[in-house]
Design a protein around this motif. Structure first.
Motif, mmCIF file in Angstrom:
data_model
loop_
_atom_site.group_PDB
_atom_site.id
_atom_site.type_symbol
_atom_site.label_atom_id
_atom_site.label_comp_id
_atom_site.label_asym_id
_atom_site.label_seq_id
_atom_site.Cartn_x
_atom_site.Cartn_y
_atom_site.Cartn_z
ATOM 1 N N THR A 34 0.809 -1.218 0.000
ATOM 2 C CA THR A 34 0.000 0.000 0.000
ATOM 3 C C THR A 34 0.844 1.271 0.000
ATOM 4 N N HIS A 35 2.168 1.127 0.013
ATOM 5 C CA HIS A 35 3.034 2.302 0.085
ATOM 6 C C HIS A 35 4.070 2.372 -1.031
ATOM 7 N N VAL A 36 4.096 1.375 -1.918
ATOM 8 C CA VAL A 36 5.102 1.304 -2.981
ATOM 9 C C VAL A 36 4.414 0.919 -4.288
ATOM 10 N N THR A 37 4.790 1.575 -5.381
ATOM 11 C CA THR A 37 4.192 1.246 -6.679
ATOM 12 C C THR A 37 4.590 -0.154 -7.138
ATOM 13 N N SER A 38 5.891 -0.465 -7.141
ATOM 14 C CA SER A 38 6.351 -1.782 -7.565
ATOM 15 C C SER A 38 7.522 -2.214 -6.698
ATOM 16 N N THR A 39 7.483 -3.463 -6.254
ATOM 17 C CA THR A 39 8.527 -4.009 -5.383
ATOM 18 C C THR A 39 9.235 -5.149 -6.093
ATOM 19 N N LEU A 40 10.569 -5.096 -6.081
ATOM 20 C CA LEU A 40 11.412 -6.113 -6.700
ATOM 21 C C LEU A 40 12.093 -6.911 -5.590
ATOM 22 N N TYR A 41 11.742 -8.185 -5.491
ATOM 23 C CA TYR A 41 12.304 -9.075 -4.472
ATOM 24 C C TYR A 41 13.413 -9.908 -5.112
ATOM 25 N N ILE A 42 14.580 -9.965 -4.466
ATOM 26 C CA ILE A 42 15.742 -10.646 -5.039
ATOM 27 C C ILE A 42 16.194 -11.810 -4.152
ATOM 28 N N CYS A 43 16.444 -12.963 -4.758
ATOM 29 C CA CYS A 43 17.027 -14.160 -4.144
ATOM 30 C C CYS A 43 16.195 -14.606 -2.936
ATOM 31 N N TRP A 44 16.776 -14.627 -1.708
ATOM 32 C CA TRP A 44 16.012 -15.082 -0.546
ATOM 33 C C TRP A 44 14.749 -14.249 -0.376
ATOM 34 N N ALA A 45 14.834 -12.960 -0.640
ATOM 35 C CA ALA A 45 13.652 -12.115 -0.509
ATOM 36 C C ALA A 45 12.551 -12.567 -1.466
ATOM 37 N N ALA A 46 12.924 -13.039 -2.660
ATOM 38 C CA ALA A 46 11.928 -13.547 -3.606
ATOM 39 C C ALA A 46 11.228 -14.777 -3.030
ATOM 40 N N GLN A 47 12.002 -15.672 -2.455
ATOM 41 C CA GLN A 47 11.411 -16.857 -1.836
ATOM 42 C C GLN A 47 10.539 -16.467 -0.650
ATOM 43 N N ALA A 48 11.035 -15.531 0.161
ATOM 44 C CA ALA A 48 10.294 -15.107 1.351
ATOM 45 C C ALA A 48 8.998 -14.406 0.974
ATOM 46 N N GLY A 49 9.053 -13.535 -0.037
ATOM 47 C CA GLY A 49 7.863 -12.819 -0.464
ATOM 48 C C GLY A 49 6.803 -13.750 -1.032
ATOM 49 N N LEU A 50 7.233 -14.703 -1.837
ATOM 50 C CA LEU A 50 6.288 -15.654 -2.416
ATOM 51 C C LEU A 50 5.685 -16.554 -1.342
ATOM 52 N N TYR A 51 6.472 -16.898 -0.357
ATOM 53 C CA TYR A 51 5.957 -17.725 0.738
ATOM 54 C C TYR A 51 4.964 -16.938 1.582
ATOM 55 N N HIS A 52 5.322 -15.723 1.940
ATOM 56 C CA HIS A 52 4.460 -14.918 2.817
ATOM 57 C C HIS A 52 3.149 -14.539 2.124
ATOM 58 N N HIS A 53 3.226 -14.059 0.904
ATOM 59 C CA HIS A 53 2.032 -13.565 0.218
ATOM 60 C C HIS A 53 1.202 -14.675 -0.428
ATOM 61 N N TYR A 54 1.862 -15.745 -0.900
ATOM 62 C CA TYR A 54 1.160 -16.724 -1.726
ATOM 63 C C TYR A 54 1.329 -18.171 -1.266
ATOM 64 N N GLY A 55 2.042 -18.398 -0.165
ATOM 65 C CA GLY A 55 2.196 -19.747 0.369
ATOM 66 C C GLY A 55 3.074 -20.657 -0.466
ATOM 67 N N ILE A 56 3.956 -20.090 -1.290
ATOM 68 C CA ILE A 56 4.833 -20.900 -2.146
ATOM 69 C C ILE A 56 6.023 -21.398 -1.311
ATOM 70 N N PRO A 57 6.232 -22.713 -1.229
ATOM 71 C CA PRO A 57 7.349 -23.225 -0.418
ATOM 72 C C PRO A 57 8.677 -23.168 -1.163
ATOM 73 N N LYS A 58 9.752 -23.282 -0.419
ATOM 74 C CA LYS A 58 11.076 -23.456 -1.016
ATOM 75 C C LYS A 58 11.541 -24.876 -0.711
ATOM 76 N N TYR A 59 12.491 -25.368 -1.503
ATOM 77 C CA TYR A 59 12.973 -26.730 -1.356
ATOM 78 C C TYR A 59 14.501 -26.735 -1.314
ATOM 79 N N PRO A 60 15.097 -27.550 -0.446
ATOM 80 C CA PRO A 60 16.561 -27.618 -0.397
ATOM 81 C C PRO A 60 17.121 -28.305 -1.639
ATOM 82 N N LEU A 61 18.271 -27.835 -2.093
ATOM 83 C CA LEU A 61 18.970 -28.454 -3.216
ATOM 84 C C LEU A 61 20.028 -29.429 -2.695
ATOM 85 N N GLU A 62 20.318 -30.450 -3.487
ATOM 86 C CA GLU A 62 21.355 -31.397 -3.083
ATOM 87 C C GLU A 62 22.721 -30.723 -3.034
ATOM 88 N N LYS A 63 22.947 -29.789 -3.928
ATOM 89 C CA LYS A 63 24.182 -29.013 -3.904
ATOM 90 C C LYS A 63 23.865 -27.587 -4.328
#
Length: 262
Positions: free
Chosen positions: A90-119
């Motif tokens: 409600t205070h920003v026109t467009s927000t760009l989420y990068i790396c961990w922030a992208a995962q965190a934003g998608l999880y918080h707003h839309y319930g999208i999980p992250k998954y661990p990689l083997e490497k």
């Protein structure tokens, strides 16, 4: 961003490569003290969220953090950072989420999980735009390259199940790269397009010195030889990404009276 001064420089360089005049403010949260940035720097250039919450902004970038192997709720500043995520709507026109922030934003707003990689996903990877005529891809080639440095991933099937999300770009090797929501008011980018030429080299040498198990960053060094230095192939894409975001989703979308953002 663990190395704040380096990240600031990388982002400022890209945001400055535009005919638009850009004035930047740096936000910090009270519940976390940076271990790798001098206190004097934080005091001189950063402002607590509490002091900024009544302001409105054309655009905001939320950077990554070295906490991706923790569950989101285990991160000590999770409550405060998600408050900022909600405030941005409600205070920003467009927000760009990068790396961990992208995962965190998608999880918080839309319930999208992250998954661990083997490497670790570590190196420079080829990507393609799934909607090449979208404004964020203006001027892009059919394929483009992006640095990645992460231990977790998002999965395309989770993105595609949510009608509020649009998967804009992915990589055969690196997976989901860019997701859009709310008509461009939110972009989630899993890679590090902002990286300078030597950032991956610095990360590689750092992990070697710590005795960590780390593979050579893929598709990065000339002939896979660290002594020959990196082959830089992502800077043109990075400049287009940030200039397109600024132009089409920040500058052209922000109301003349910034207080009308809602």
């Amino acid at each position: 961003m663990p190395l704040k001064i380096t990240t600031e420089t990388d982002l400022i360089r890209l945001l400055s490569n535009s005919p638009l005049q850009v004035e930047m403010s740096f936000m910090k949260i009270k519940s976390h003290t940076s271990k790798n940035t001098p206190v004097e720097h934080m005091q001189a250039f950063y402002t607590d969220f509490e002091e900024m919450r009544d302001e409105k902004y054309d655009g905001m970038i939320v950077t990554g953090a070295p906490v991706e192997q923790f569950d989101f709720e285990e991160v000590s500043y999770w409550d405060e950072v998600t408050e900022i995520f909600d405030w941005a709507r409600t205070h920003v026109t467009s927000t760009l989420y990068i790396c961990w922030a992208a995962q965190a934003g998608l999880y918080h707003h839309y319930g999208i999980p992250k998954y661990p990689l083997e490497k670790k996903m570590f190196g420079i990877f080829e990507h393609r735009a799934l909607e090449p005529l979208h404004a964020i891809f203006r001027g892009f080639d059919d394929c483009f390259y992006v640095p990645h440095s992460r231990h977790t991933e998002l999965r395309r099937e989770d993105i595609l199940k949510n009608p509020e999300l649009t998967l804009l770009s992915e990589s055969k090797e690196a997976g989901v790269y860019m997701v859009m929501a709310r008509g461009g008011r939110e972009f989630f980018v899993t890679g590090h397009s902002e990286y300078s030429p030597l950032t991956l080299d610095s990360e590689y040498q750092r992990d070697l010195e710590r005795g960590l198990e780390i593979e050579l960053p893929r598709n990065y060094y000339l002939d896979d030889d660290p002594e020959k230095g990196p082959v830089v192939r992502w800077r043109a894409h990075a400049n287009l990404l940030f200039s397109n975001w600024l132009n089409y989703f920040v500058y052209q979308e922000t109301p003349f009276n910034i207080n009308d953002i809602q």
